[in-house]
Motif scaffolding. Structure first.
Motif, mmCIF file in Angstrom:
data_model
loop_
_atom_site.group_PDB
_atom_site.id
_atom_site.type_symbol
_atom_site.label_atom_id
_atom_site.label_comp_id
_atom_site.label_asym_id
_atom_site.label_seq_id
_atom_site.Cartn_x
_atom_site.Cartn_y
_atom_site.Cartn_z
ATOM 1 N N ARG A 174 0.823 -1.222 0.000
ATOM 2 C CA ARG A 174 0.000 0.000 0.000
ATOM 3 C C ARG A 174 0.856 1.270 0.000
ATOM 4 O O ARG A 174 0.361 2.346 -0.340
ATOM 5 N N PHE A 175 2.126 1.135 0.378
ATOM 6 C CA PHE A 175 3.027 2.300 0.399
ATOM 7 C C PHE A 175 3.964 2.330 -0.818
ATOM 8 O O PHE A 175 4.745 3.273 -0.945
ATOM 9 N N GLY A 176 3.858 1.328 -1.679
ATOM 10 C CA GLY A 176 4.739 1.290 -2.842
ATOM 11 C C GLY A 176 4.224 2.100 -3.996
ATOM 12 O O GLY A 176 3.771 1.532 -5.004
ATOM 13 N N ASN A 177 4.239 3.426 -3.895
ATOM 14 C CA ASN A 177 3.818 4.309 -4.979
ATOM 15 C C ASN A 177 4.698 5.551 -4.979
ATOM 16 O O ASN A 177 5.523 5.787 -4.075
ATOM 17 N N SER A 178 4.527 6.350 -6.014
ATOM 18 C CA SER A 178 5.394 7.529 -6.178
ATOM 19 C C SER A 178 5.166 8.555 -5.081
ATOM 20 O O SER A 178 6.098 9.267 -4.669
ATOM 21 N N THR A 179 3.926 8.651 -4.585
ATOM 22 C CA THR A 179 3.648 9.654 -3.557
ATOM 23 C C THR A 179 4.427 9.375 -2.290
ATOM 24 O O THR A 179 5.105 10.267 -1.739
ATOM 25 N N PHE A 180 4.379 8.159 -1.817
ATOM 26 C CA PHE A 180 5.088 7.851 -0.580
ATOM 27 C C PHE A 180 6.610 7.855 -0.804
ATOM 28 O O PHE A 180 7.379 8.161 0.108
ATOM 29 N N PHE A 181 7.037 7.484 -2.004
ATOM 30 C CA PHE A 181 8.468 7.552 -2.296
ATOM 31 C C PHE A 181 8.980 8.991 -2.184
ATOM 32 O O PHE A 181 10.057 9.250 -1.625
ATOM 33 N N LEU A 182 8.206 9.936 -2.715
ATOM 34 C CA LEU A 182 8.621 11.345 -2.625
ATOM 35 C C LEU A 182 8.598 11.839 -1.179
ATOM 36 O O LEU A 182 9.444 12.649 -0.772
ATOM 37 N N LEU A 183 7.640 11.354 -0.381
ATOM 38 C CA LEU A 183 7.613 11.733 1.031
ATOM 39 C C LEU A 183 8.868 11.221 1.765
ATOM 40 O O LEU A 183 9.480 11.939 2.559
ATOM 41 N N ALA A 184 9.244 9.968 1.471
ATOM 42 C CA ALA A 184 10.469 9.423 2.081
ATOM 43 C C ALA A 184 11.707 10.180 1.603
ATOM 44 O O ALA A 184 12.652 10.437 2.382
ATOM 45 N N LEU A 185 11.708 10.576 0.328
ATOM 46 C CA LEU A 185 12.854 11.335 -0.190
ATOM 47 C C LEU A 185 12.970 12.704 0.476
ATOM 48 O O LEU A 185 14.075 13.176 0.781
ATOM 49 N N LEU A 186 11.839 13.359 0.735
ATOM 50 C CA LEU A 186 11.873 14.650 1.430
ATOM 51 C C LEU A 186 12.374 14.485 2.865
ATOM 52 O O LEU A 186 13.077 15.366 3.394
ATOM 53 N N ALA A 187 12.035 13.370 3.494
ATOM 54 C CA ALA A 187 12.562 13.112 4.840
ATOM 55 C C ALA A 187 14.083 12.946 4.814
ATOM 56 O O ALA A 187 14.803 13.413 5.717
ATOM 57 N N LEU A 188 14.592 12.292 3.773
ATOM 58 C CA LEU A 188 16.046 12.163 3.633
ATOM 59 C C LEU A 188 16.714 13.522 3.406
ATOM 60 O O LEU A 188 17.779 13.815 3.970
ATOM 61 N N VAL A 189 16.083 14.359 2.600
ATOM 62 C CA VAL A 189 16.629 15.705 2.367
ATOM 63 C C VAL A 189 16.657 16.511 3.669
ATOM 64 O O VAL A 189 17.603 17.268 3.936
ATOM 65 N N ASP A 190 15.637 16.350 4.485
ATOM 66 C CA ASP A 190 15.608 17.044 5.779
ATOM 67 C C ASP A 190 16.790 16.626 6.654
ATOM 68 O O ASP A 190 17.471 17.455 7.269
ATOM 69 N N PHE A 191 17.068 15.329 6.679
ATOM 70 C CA PHE A 191 18.188 14.840 7.501
ATOM 71 C C PHE A 191 19.535 15.341 6.966
ATOM 72 O O PHE A 191 20.382 15.845 7.720
ATOM 73 N N LEU A 192 19.744 15.248 5.661
ATOM 74 C CA LEU A 192 21.033 15.651 5.086
ATOM 75 C C LEU A 192 21.257 17.158 5.182
ATOM 76 O O LEU A 192 22.383 17.623 5.440
ATOM 77 N N SER A 193 20.202 17.930 4.967
ATOM 78 C CA SER A 193 20.355 19.394 5.085
ATOM 79 C C SER A 193 20.686 19.805 6.516
ATOM 80 O O SER A 193 21.489 20.720 6.747
ATOM 81 N N GLY A 194 20.072 19.124 7.504
ATOM 82 C CA GLY A 194 20.401 19.440 8.896
ATOM 83 C C GLY A 194 21.851 19.135 9.227
ATOM 84 O O GLY A 194 22.529 19.916 9.911
ATOM 85 N N ILE A 195 22.375 18.007 8.719
ATOM 86 C CA ILE A 195 23.783 17.659 8.949
ATOM 87 C C ILE A 195 24.708 18.676 8.289
ATOM 88 O O ILE A 195 25.712 19.129 8.871
ATOM 89 N N ALA A 196 24.374 19.066 7.049
ATOM 90 C CA ALA A 196 25.216 20.036 6.340
ATOM 91 C C ALA A 196 25.236 21.389 7.043
ATOM 92 O O ALA A 196 26.288 22.019 7.189
ATOM 93 N N LEU A 197 24.067 21.847 7.496
ATOM 94 C CA LEU A 197 24.017 23.134 8.198
ATOM 95 C C LEU A 197 24.765 23.072 9.521
ATOM 96 O O LEU A 197 25.437 24.036 9.906
ATOM 97 N N ARG A 198 24.679 21.964 10.208
ATOM 98 C CA ARG A 198 25.393 21.835 11.491
ATOM 99 C C ARG A 198 26.905 21.857 11.277
ATOM 100 O O ARG A 198 27.653 22.483 12.022
ATOM 101 N N THR A 199 27.368 21.165 10.235
ATOM 102 C CA THR A 199 28.807 21.136 9.946
ATOM 103 C C THR A 199 29.313 22.525 9.586
ATOM 104 O O THR A 199 30.370 22.968 10.052
ATOM 105 N N ARG A 200 28.554 23.231 8.753
ATOM 106 C CA ARG A 200 28.986 24.573 8.364
ATOM 107 C C ARG A 200 28.969 25.523 9.546
ATOM 108 O O ARG A 200 29.866 26.359 9.702
#
Length: 214
Positions: free
Chosen positions: A96-122
């Motif tokens: 039920r979660f294998g669709n493009s909508t949920f994939f994009l939601l998971a991708l945005l969650a990954l972007v949130d994590f990586l952006s937070g790490i990058a901002l903290r390092t800088r």
């Protein structure tokens, strides 16, 4: 007292989970409403589009929150990583979660994590550079400033050398005194004559001392 930041990307993922588990008859691709644009075209608005738009807006707020000095702690990044891990697991394991909508939601969650790490390092690098600059300024302010000593005046070497040359030339040009050899006296020979008027005997006669000479 600082509080742990709540991961905002959890909101659209939680809404998707509630729709899937609590409302099995609701589909994500059915248009909820149709909006007529100025061009006259109709834009069908679906539930998946609304969830993705909400997730993008919340990601913007997450980035703004993470850009503030000292806004995010290590626990906040850990929570963002947990949200992305849970979303990725649901996308892979449940149909039920294998669709493009949920994939994009998971991708945005990954972007949130990586952006937070990058901002903290800088932010940490900028804080380290600022601390080094403050230390350099403090050392410069505390160190005494010594003015360089004035250079000594050049000695009058040419004048001294010229005077020495003149003195040496004068000493070399001065003639050395010459000593005449003494007259040798031959035994039995005539005595040396001293030409003194009034004292030299004339023809064997000595002048009288009684009467002064006229």
């Amino acid at each position: 007292m600082p509080m742990v930041g709540f991961p905002l990307l959890l909101i659209p993922i939680a809404i998707y989970n509630m729709i899937v588990f609590l409302m099995p008859g609701v589909t994500m691709v059915e248009p909820i409403a149709k909006l007529t644009l100025m061009s006259g075209a109709e834009w069908p608005l679906t539930l998946s589009d609304m969830l993705l738009a909400l997730a993008i807006v919340l990601l913007m707020f997450e980035v703004i929150k993470g850009a503030r000095p000292g806004a995010k702690y290590l626990t906040d990044h850990l929570l963002s990583l947990i949200v992305f891990g849970a979303a990725a697991a649901e996308f892979v394991q449940w149909s039920r979660f294998g669709n493009s909508t949920f994939f994009l939601l998971a991708l945005l969650a990954l972007v949130d994590f990586l952006s937070g790490i990058a901002l903290r390092t800088r932010r940490g690098k900028m804080a380290a550079d600022a601390g080094a600059g403050h230390r350099n300024m403090a050392q410069t302010a505390t160190e005494p400033q010594f003015e360089p000593a004035p250079a000594p005046a050049p000695a009058a070497a040419p004048a001294v050398q010229a005077a020495a040359s003149v003195a040496e030339a004068v000493l070399l040009d001065r003639p050395e005194p010459k000593f005449m050899p003494a007259a040798e006296v031959t035994p039995g020979g005539p005595s040396p004559q001293v030409f003194s008027p009034g004292l030299q005997p004339v023809d064997g006669f000595l002048p009288s001392t009684d009467s002064p000479p006229r």
